[in-house]
Motif scaffolding. Structure first.
Motif, PDB file in Angstrom:
ATOM      1  N   PRO A 202      -4.322   7.704  -3.874  1.00  0.00           N
ATOM      2  CA  PRO A 202      -5.071   6.443  -3.966  1.00  0.00           C
ATOM      3  C   PRO A 202      -4.669   5.689  -5.226  1.00  0.00           C
ATOM      4  N   VAL A 203      -4.389   4.391  -5.079  1.00  0.00           N
ATOM      5  CA  VAL A 203      -3.885   3.588  -6.197  1.00  0.00           C
ATOM      6  C   VAL A 203      -4.737   2.334  -6.380  1.00  0.00           C
ATOM      7  N   VAL A 204      -5.307   2.219  -7.567  1.00  0.00           N
ATOM      8  CA  VAL A 204      -5.984   0.984  -7.984  1.00  0.00           C
ATOM      9  C   VAL A 204      -4.954   0.138  -8.720  1.00  0.00           C
ATOM     10  N   GLY A 205      -4.829  -1.116  -8.331  1.00  0.00           N
ATOM     11  CA  GLY A 205      -3.824  -1.977  -8.943  1.00  0.00           C
ATOM     12  C   GLY A 205      -4.414  -3.160  -9.669  1.00  0.00           C
ATOM     13  N   LEU A 271       2.051  -4.995  -4.626  1.00  0.00           N
ATOM     14  CA  LEU A 271       0.783  -5.059  -3.912  1.00  0.00           C
ATOM     15  C   LEU A 271       0.780  -4.132  -2.698  1.00  0.00           C
ATOM     16  N   ALA A 272       1.924  -4.009  -2.054  1.00  0.00           N
ATOM     17  CA  ALA A 272       2.012  -3.093  -0.918  1.00  0.00           C
ATOM     18  C   ALA A 272       1.758  -1.654  -1.349  1.00  0.00           C
ATOM     19  N   ALA A 273       2.117  -1.324  -2.580  1.00  0.00           N
ATOM     20  CA  ALA A 273       1.937   0.041  -3.086  1.00  0.00           C
ATOM     21  C   ALA A 273       0.491   0.336  -3.454  1.00  0.00           C
ATOM     22  N   MET A 274      -0.353  -0.688  -3.569  1.00  0.00           N
ATOM     23  CA  MET A 274      -1.745  -0.516  -3.996  1.00  0.00           C
ATOM     24  C   MET A 274      -2.667  -0.301  -2.805  1.00  0.00           C
ATOM     25  N   ASP A 275      -3.867   0.218  -3.091  1.00  0.00           N
ATOM     26  CA  ASP A 275      -4.909   0.367  -2.076  1.00  0.00           C
ATOM     27  C   ASP A 275      -6.100  -0.545  -2.340  1.00  0.00           C
ATOM     28  N   VAL A 276      -6.255  -1.008  -3.545  1.00  0.00           N
ATOM     29  CA  VAL A 276      -7.291  -1.968  -3.906  1.00  0.00           C
ATOM     30  C   VAL A 276      -6.808  -2.703  -5.145  1.00  0.00           C
ATOM     31  N   LEU A 277      -7.159  -3.977  -5.239  1.00  0.00           N
ATOM     32  CA  LEU A 277      -6.769  -4.786  -6.399  1.00  0.00           C
ATOM     33  C   LEU A 277      -8.004  -5.057  -7.246  1.00  0.00           C
ATOM     34  N   ALA A 328     -17.735   0.245 -17.261  1.00  0.00           N
ATOM     35  CA  ALA A 328     -16.702   1.080 -16.641  1.00  0.00           C
ATOM     36  C   ALA A 328     -17.283   1.982 -15.560  1.00  0.00           C
ATOM     37  N   ASP A 329     -18.504   2.487 -15.747  1.00  0.00           N
ATOM     38  CA  ASP A 329     -19.132   3.325 -14.727  1.00  0.00           C
ATOM     39  C   ASP A 329     -19.320   2.545 -13.429  1.00  0.00           C
ATOM     40  N   ARG A 330     -19.768   1.301 -13.550  1.00  0.00           N
ATOM     41  CA  ARG A 330     -19.982   0.493 -12.343  1.00  0.00           C
ATOM     42  C   ARG A 330     -18.669   0.135 -11.658  1.00  0.00           C
ATOM     43  N   TRP A 331     -17.675  -0.214 -12.461  1.00  0.00           N
ATOM     44  CA  TRP A 331     -16.369  -0.496 -11.883  1.00  0.00           C
ATOM     45  C   TRP A 331     -15.807   0.740 -11.179  1.00  0.00           C
ATOM     46  N   SER A 332     -15.975   1.890 -11.790  1.00  0.00           N
ATOM     47  CA  SER A 332     -15.484   3.125 -11.192  1.00  0.00           C
ATOM     48  C   SER A 332     -16.150   3.381  -9.847  1.00  0.00           C
ATOM     49  N   ALA A 333     -17.475   3.224  -9.790  1.00  0.00           N
ATOM     50  CA  ALA A 333     -18.210   3.483  -8.554  1.00  0.00           C
ATOM     51  C   ALA A 333     -17.798   2.515  -7.446  1.00  0.00           C
ATOM     52  N   GLU A 334     -17.668   1.216  -7.770  1.00  0.00           N
ATOM     53  CA  GLU A 334     -17.315   0.226  -6.746  1.00  0.00           C
ATOM     54  C   GLU A 334     -15.871   0.397  -6.277  1.00  0.00           C
ATOM     55  N   LEU A 335     -14.955   0.694  -7.195  1.00  0.00           N
ATOM     56  CA  LEU A 335     -13.567   0.925  -6.799  1.00  0.00           C
ATOM     57  C   LEU A 335     -13.453   2.148  -5.896  1.00  0.00           C
ATOM     58  N   ALA A 336     -14.224   3.193  -6.199  1.00  0.00           N
ATOM     59  CA  ALA A 336     -14.204   4.402  -5.370  1.00  0.00           C
ATOM     60  C   ALA A 336     -14.669   4.091  -3.949  1.00  0.00           C
ATOM     61  N   ARG A 337     -15.606   3.164  -3.788  1.00  0.00           N
ATOM     62  CA  ARG A 337     -16.076   2.778  -2.456  1.00  0.00           C
ATOM     63  C   ARG A 337     -15.016   1.989  -1.688  1.00  0.00           C
ATOM     64  N   LEU A 338     -14.245   1.168  -2.409  1.00  0.00           N
ATOM     65  CA  LEU A 338     -13.262   0.307  -1.744  1.00  0.00           C
ATOM     66  C   LEU A 338     -11.944   1.008  -1.436  1.00  0.00           C
ATOM     67  N   LEU A 339     -11.583   2.006  -2.215  1.00  0.00           N
ATOM     68  CA  LEU A 339     -10.268   2.645  -2.067  1.00  0.00           C
ATOM     69  C   LEU A 339      -9.962   3.109  -0.648  1.00  0.00           C
ATOM     70  N   PRO A 340     -10.860   3.797   0.049  1.00  0.00           N
ATOM     71  CA  PRO A 340     -10.499   4.292   1.380  1.00  0.00           C
ATOM     72  C   PRO A 340     -10.164   3.185   2.373  1.00  0.00           C
ATOM     73  N   SER A 341     -10.873   2.026   2.285  1.00  0.00           N
ATOM     74  CA  SER A 341     -10.606   0.948   3.241  1.00  0.00           C
ATOM     75  C   SER A 341      -9.215   0.369   3.041  1.00  0.00           C
ATOM     76  N   GLY A 342      -8.781   0.253   1.783  1.00  0.00           N
ATOM     77  CA  GLY A 342      -7.450  -0.281   1.524  1.00  0.00           C
ATOM     78  C   GLY A 342      -6.349   0.675   1.926  1.00  0.00           C
ATOM     79  N   ALA A 343      -6.612   1.973   1.831  1.00  0.00           N
ATOM     80  CA  ALA A 343      -5.599   2.964   2.180  1.00  0.00           C
ATOM     81  C   ALA A 343      -5.421   3.077   3.695  1.00  0.00           C
ATOM     82  N   ARG A 344      -6.496   2.814   4.467  1.00  0.00           N
ATOM     83  CA  ARG A 344      -6.440   3.002   5.918  1.00  0.00           C
ATOM     84  C   ARG A 344      -5.732   1.863   6.625  1.00  0.00           C
ATOM     85  N   ALA A 345      -6.049   0.611   6.269  1.00  0.00           N
ATOM     86  CA  ALA A 345      -5.502  -0.535   7.005  1.00  0.00           C
ATOM     87  C   ALA A 345      -5.526  -1.774   6.117  1.00  0.00           C
TER      88      ALA A 345
END
Length: 390
Positions: A202-205, A271-277, A328-345
């Motif tokens: 999983p890659v945050v960009g 951007l293609a290499a990322m899962d969430v921006l 940073a805690d809030r950003w971490s939590a929200e990014l963790a929620r978004l990562l799977p959707s970006g990786a799937r499609a």
């Protein structure tokens, strides 16, 4: 035929530089352009020249290299240009003065000296804090021109607050070429391999100049949290904060998981290499990277994006906004929620890109300004967008 000389501070990687390279091929055949870089032509200059647009390199040594001014005056006189169009602070100052000395001036039928204001923030200009001297010089040279283009209604309002008359400002938003960002699995695999990223990691960009106002240090802190323990951080861009970010990543025990890729001409590949921006900056004029991410089908988490604030609700369903106070805690939590959707499609290109910032439309608006006609079509009415509550 309208002959236009674009004057820009430099042509290395950057938002203004990328915009110029993007727009030039889409201008109508009735507009003939040349480009002069005050400093190095760089990689973007080579890209522009490869497309058939003449690129000149002035070789300016620094902000106070006054010997560059007569060289620019001579270039403008030789070219007999109908319009001089400047980009970025140094080029706007020197370009407007040189254009006037070369005999280019306002006329009734069309604006002849145009500037695009890409990066006027609230107390910052191009990532640097503004001083009284910077502001005074900006306003003094602005009066030598005919028109200033603001890349968003937010920038338009800031120009007015600085004292630029409303009739001397026109909004022409930045453009996006959605087709260039169409997702390509092979490009994703190749870019990840080149950057040392595993295919399934999983890659945050993030994309942008490495300056404090971008708050990339917040992303380093967020990625060091347990919620993103298996993720990598990919930052595309360069700037004075690079070594500070390296040191922070090492201090957080995150050094091996942070990839500071530097500037690149292949932003679609990155951007293609990322899962969430992620775009945590609270001080922005447009945020082209957010629109690029949406064009690439990525979920986007951001704090400030005037490009979206000026659009109707629902124009960017893939973008969610966190308030400036989010830590940073809030950003971490929200990014963790978004990562799977970006990786799937990848999502479809949203109206924010396809309808409101299409490159062909923005190029046509520029061409109308060069011909002395109203640009037309600016999105000026801000809307209230979804903010993820704290």
């Amino acid at each position: 035929m309208i002959r236009v000389l674009h004057v820009i501070t430099g042509l290395e990687h950057g938002g203004a530089e990328r915009q110029l390279a993007l727009l030039l091929p889409h201008l109508p055949p009735t507009v003939a352009c040349e480009v002069v870089s005050l400093t190095r032509a760089g990689t973007v200059g080579a890209e522009i020249a490869a497309g058939g647009v003449p690129v000149h390199e002035l070789g300016m040594g620094g902000n106070r290299d006054l010997a560059a001014l007569p060289r620019l005056v001579r270039l403008i006189r030789r070219g007999r240009y109908d319009v001089v169009h400047t980009h970025l602070y140094r080029a706007c100052v020197y370009g407007r003065v040189a254009a006037r000395l070369a005999g280019v001036g306002p006329r009734r039928s069309a604006p002849r000296i145009i500037a695009t204001e890409h990066s006027l923030g609230d107390g910052h200009l191009e990532g640097r804090r503004t001083t009284r001297g910077v502001r005074a010089l900006y306003l003094a040279t602005e009066r030598l021109g005919s028109l200033t283009i603001a890349v968003s209604p937010t920038v338009e309002r800031r120009l007015h607050a600085w004292g630029v008359a409303p009739e001397r400002v026109e909004v022409v938003p930045n453009a996006v070429d959605a087709a260039a960002f169409a997702f390509d699995p092979a490009r994703r695999a190749a870019t990840r391999a080149a950057l040392g990223l595993a295919p399934d990691e999983p890659v945050v960009g993030a994309v942008g100049r490495l300056v404090p106002t971008k708050r990339f240090d917040l992303l380093v802190d967020a990625l060091a949290r347990p919620a993103l323990a298996g993720a990598r951080l990919l930052v595309v861009g360069d700037g004075p904060q690079r070594h500070a970010l390296d040191r922070l990543a090492a201090a957080r025990g995150f050094y091996g998981r942070a990839v500071l890729a530097g500037g690149t001409a292949d932003v679609p590949g990155a951007l293609a290499a990322m899962d969430v921006l992620a775009a945590p900056s609270v001080q922005e004029t447009f945020v082209l990277g957010v629109l690029d991410g949406l064009a690439a089908g990525l979920p986007v988490l951001y704090t400030a994006c005037p490009a979206l604030d000026a659009l109707p609700s629902g124009a960017a369903p893939g973008a969610r906004r966190l308030p400036p106070a989010a830590d940073a805690d809030r950003w971490s939590a929200e990014l963790a929620r978004l990562l799977p959707s970006g990786a799937r499609a990848r999502a479809a290109v949203p109206p924010a890109v396809a309808r409101h910032h299409a490159v062909a439309d923005q190029a046509a608006r520029l061409a109308r300004l060069y011909a002395g006609e109203p640009a037309g079509g600016a999105d000026r009415a801000p809307t209230t967008r979804e903010v993820i509550p704290t």
